[in-house]
Design a protein around this motif. Structure first.
Motif, PDB file in Angstrom:
ATOM      1  N   PHE A 148      10.673 -19.491  43.924  1.00  0.00           N
ATOM      2  CA  PHE A 148       9.924 -19.175  42.701  1.00  0.00           C
ATOM      3  C   PHE A 148      10.830 -18.605  41.613  1.00  0.00           C
ATOM      4  N   ARG A 149      11.776 -17.759  41.994  1.00  0.00           N
ATOM      5  CA  ARG A 149      12.715 -17.220  41.009  1.00  0.00           C
ATOM      6  C   ARG A 149      13.611 -18.317  40.460  1.00  0.00           C
ATOM      7  N   GLY A 150      14.008 -19.256  41.314  1.00  0.00           N
ATOM      8  CA  GLY A 150      14.827 -20.368  40.858  1.00  0.00           C
ATOM      9  C   GLY A 150      14.074 -21.276  39.903  1.00  0.00           C
ATOM     10  N   LEU A 151      12.782 -21.495  40.177  1.00  0.00           N
ATOM     11  CA  LEU A 151      11.964 -22.314  39.279  1.00  0.00           C
ATOM     12  C   LEU A 151      11.779 -21.647  37.917  1.00  0.00           C
ATOM     13  N   ASP A 152      11.786 -20.313  37.895  1.00  0.00           N
ATOM     14  CA  ASP A 152      11.686 -19.579  36.628  1.00  0.00           C
ATOM     15  C   ASP A 152      13.027 -19.485  35.908  1.00  0.00           C
ATOM     16  N   GLY A 153      14.087 -19.933  36.546  1.00  0.00           N
ATOM     17  CA  GLY A 153      15.410 -19.877  35.933  1.00  0.00           C
ATOM     18  C   GLY A 153      16.083 -18.519  36.057  1.00  0.00           C
ATOM     19  N   GLU A 154      15.577 -17.650  36.921  1.00  0.00           N
ATOM     20  CA  GLU A 154      16.169 -16.325  37.133  1.00  0.00           C
ATOM     21  C   GLU A 154      17.142 -16.425  38.308  1.00  0.00           C
ATOM     22  N   TRP A 155      18.352 -16.857  37.997  1.00  0.00           N
ATOM     23  CA  TRP A 155      19.330 -17.184  39.038  1.00  0.00           C
ATOM     24  C   TRP A 155      19.826 -15.957  39.785  1.00  0.00           C
ATOM     25  N   ALA A 156      19.949 -14.823  39.091  1.00  0.00           N
ATOM     26  CA  ALA A 156      20.407 -13.609  39.772  1.00  0.00           C
ATOM     27  C   ALA A 156      19.389 -13.164  40.819  1.00  0.00           C
ATOM     28  N   TRP A 157      18.107 -13.201  40.462  1.00  0.00           N
ATOM     29  CA  TRP A 157      17.070 -12.821  41.414  1.00  0.00           C
ATOM     30  C   TRP A 157      16.945 -13.846  42.536  1.00  0.00           C
ATOM     31  N   MET A 158      17.169 -15.094  42.205  1.00  0.00           N
ATOM     32  CA  MET A 158      17.156 -16.122  43.247  1.00  0.00           C
ATOM     33  C   MET A 158      18.259 -15.840  44.263  1.00  0.00           C
ATOM     34  N   GLY A 159      19.443 -15.514  43.777  1.00  0.00           N
ATOM     35  CA  GLY A 159      20.544 -15.170  44.673  1.00  0.00           C
ATOM     36  C   GLY A 159      20.235 -13.943  45.520  1.00  0.00           C
ATOM     37  N   TYR A 160      19.576 -12.965  44.893  1.00  0.00           N
ATOM     38  CA  TYR A 160      19.192 -11.755  45.633  1.00  0.00           C
ATOM     39  C   TYR A 160      18.265 -12.113  46.795  1.00  0.00           C
ATOM     40  N   TRP A 161      17.215 -12.904  46.529  1.00  0.00           N
ATOM     41  CA  TRP A 161      16.269 -13.235  47.591  1.00  0.00           C
ATOM     42  C   TRP A 161      16.891 -14.132  48.656  1.00  0.00           C
ATOM     43  N   LEU A 162      17.812 -14.992  48.262  1.00  0.00           N
ATOM     44  CA  LEU A 162      18.534 -15.793  49.255  1.00  0.00           C
ATOM     45  C   LEU A 162      19.404 -14.900  50.138  1.00  0.00           C
ATOM     46  N   ALA A 163      20.034 -13.907  49.522  1.00  0.00           N
ATOM     47  CA  ALA A 163      20.840 -12.962  50.303  1.00  0.00           C
ATOM     48  C   ALA A 163      19.964 -12.165  51.263  1.00  0.00           C
ATOM     49  N   MET A 164      18.784 -11.766  50.812  1.00  0.00           N
ATOM     50  CA  MET A 164      17.871 -11.032  51.694  1.00  0.00           C
ATOM     51  C   MET A 164      17.426 -11.912  52.869  1.00  0.00           C
ATOM     52  N   ALA A 165      17.184 -13.187  52.608  1.00  0.00           N
ATOM     53  CA  ALA A 165      16.814 -14.103  53.691  1.00  0.00           C
ATOM     54  C   ALA A 165      17.969 -14.245  54.682  1.00  0.00           C
ATOM     55  N   ALA A 166      19.194 -14.335  54.155  1.00  0.00           N
ATOM     56  CA  ALA A 166      20.359 -14.450  55.039  1.00  0.00           C
ATOM     57  C   ALA A 166      20.529 -13.196  55.895  1.00  0.00           C
ATOM     58  N   VAL A 167      20.281 -12.039  55.310  1.00  0.00           N
ATOM     59  CA  VAL A 167      20.369 -10.780  56.068  1.00  0.00           C
ATOM     60  C   VAL A 167      19.332 -10.776  57.183  1.00  0.00           C
ATOM     61  N   GLN A 168      18.121 -11.257  56.901  1.00  0.00           N
ATOM     62  CA  GLN A 168      17.078 -11.290  57.928  1.00  0.00           C
ATOM     63  C   GLN A 168      17.424 -12.283  59.044  1.00  0.00           C
ATOM     64  N   VAL A 169      18.035 -13.402  58.699  1.00  0.00           N
ATOM     65  CA  VAL A 169      18.466 -14.357  59.726  1.00  0.00           C
ATOM     66  C   VAL A 169      19.511 -13.701  60.633  1.00  0.00           C
ATOM     67  N   ALA A 170      20.481 -13.005  60.016  1.00  0.00           N
ATOM     68  CA  ALA A 170      21.514 -12.329  60.805  1.00  0.00           C
ATOM     69  C   ALA A 170      20.903 -11.238  61.683  1.00  0.00           C
ATOM     70  N   ALA A 171      19.943 -10.487  61.142  1.00  0.00           N
ATOM     71  CA  ALA A 171      19.286  -9.432  61.927  1.00  0.00           C
ATOM     72  C   ALA A 171      18.502 -10.034  63.091  1.00  0.00           C
ATOM     73  N   TRP A 172      17.835 -11.147  62.845  1.00  0.00           N
ATOM     74  CA  TRP A 172      17.063 -11.815  63.894  1.00  0.00           C
ATOM     75  C   TRP A 172      17.971 -12.250  65.033  1.00  0.00           C
ATOM     76  N   ILE A 173      19.088 -12.859  64.696  1.00  0.00           N
ATOM     77  CA  ILE A 173      20.050 -13.297  65.716  1.00  0.00           C
ATOM     78  C   ILE A 173      20.604 -12.099  66.477  1.00  0.00           C
ATOM     79  N   SER A 174      20.946 -11.048  65.747  1.00  0.00           N
ATOM     80  CA  SER A 174      21.511  -9.848  66.372  1.00  0.00           C
ATOM     81  C   SER A 174      20.520  -9.194  67.330  1.00  0.00           C
TER      82      SER A 174
END
Length: 193
Positions: A148-174
């Motif tokens: 949704f942030r990417g569709l709005d053109g808010e690239w910094a927030w899109m990157g933030y939410w992608l980073a949060m998703a990556a952190v959750q994937v790493a936490a899940w694996i750990s």
């Protein structure tokens, strides 16, 4: 898988003798001050980031949040270590050593250390529902927010939410790996579950 260590008689009144030289296995990072220093450094980085890239209101909010986070970590860390040491019947300084041994699946032969490690391993086994539902739902929500942030053109927030998703994937694996190690150690200590 596990390394055998010779038993030694427990000669202490306070539970400090665990049948192996746990004090020799202590590390500088076992000190609570090191953890609090790392958290304080992360808090300072968040405040500096807010000061450089965001408004003053964010700086005040990040600063207040950083103080609360640091204080909460200090209080909870000390309280948990002492409570777990009481449950395990070992000194508070031995908890990180047994935790590290659990992570490496190094089960001692001493009855007292084995009982303490069994308590720690039971605490390390998370609720299976958390692994089945919580992490996948959080990952999906963060990815959806990024879209949704990417569709709005808010690239910094899109990157933030992608980073949060990556952190959750790493936490899940750990967490899944830690659960597997704890279950293997419990099987060795108590027999198959």
């Amino acid at each position: 898988m596990s390394t055998a260590y010779p038993d030694a008689p427990d000669t202490s009144e306070d539970g400090s003798d665990l049948g192996f030289d746990w004090e020799a296995e202590r590390r500088w990072s076992d000190n609570m001050g090191v953890l609090l220093g790392v958290v304080a450094g992360l808090c300072v980085l968040a405040v500096v980031f807010a000061a450089l890239f965001l408004d003053l209101a964010y700086v005040v909010g990040f600063s207040a949040g950083a103080v609360v986070l640091w204080g909460g970590c200090a209080w909870a860390g000390r309280r948990l270590r002492h409570r777990w040491s009481e449950e395990m019947g070992v000194p508070p300084a031995a908890v990180p050593v047994l935790s590290r041994r659990l992570a490496k699946e190094r089960v001692p032969q001493s009855a007292r250390a084995r009982a303490a490690m069994a308590v720690l391993a039971r605490r390390a086994v998370p609720n299976p529902l958390m692994l089945k539902w919580l992490y996948p739902v959080l990952i999906a929500l963060f990815l959806l927010s990024a879209v949704f942030r990417g569709l709005d053109g808010e690239w910094a927030w899109m990157g933030y939410w992608l980073a949060m998703a990556a952190v959750q994937v790493a936490a899940w694996i750990s967490v899944r790996r830690a659960r597997g190690r704890a279950l293997r150690v419990l099987a060795e200590l108590e027999g198959p579950r």
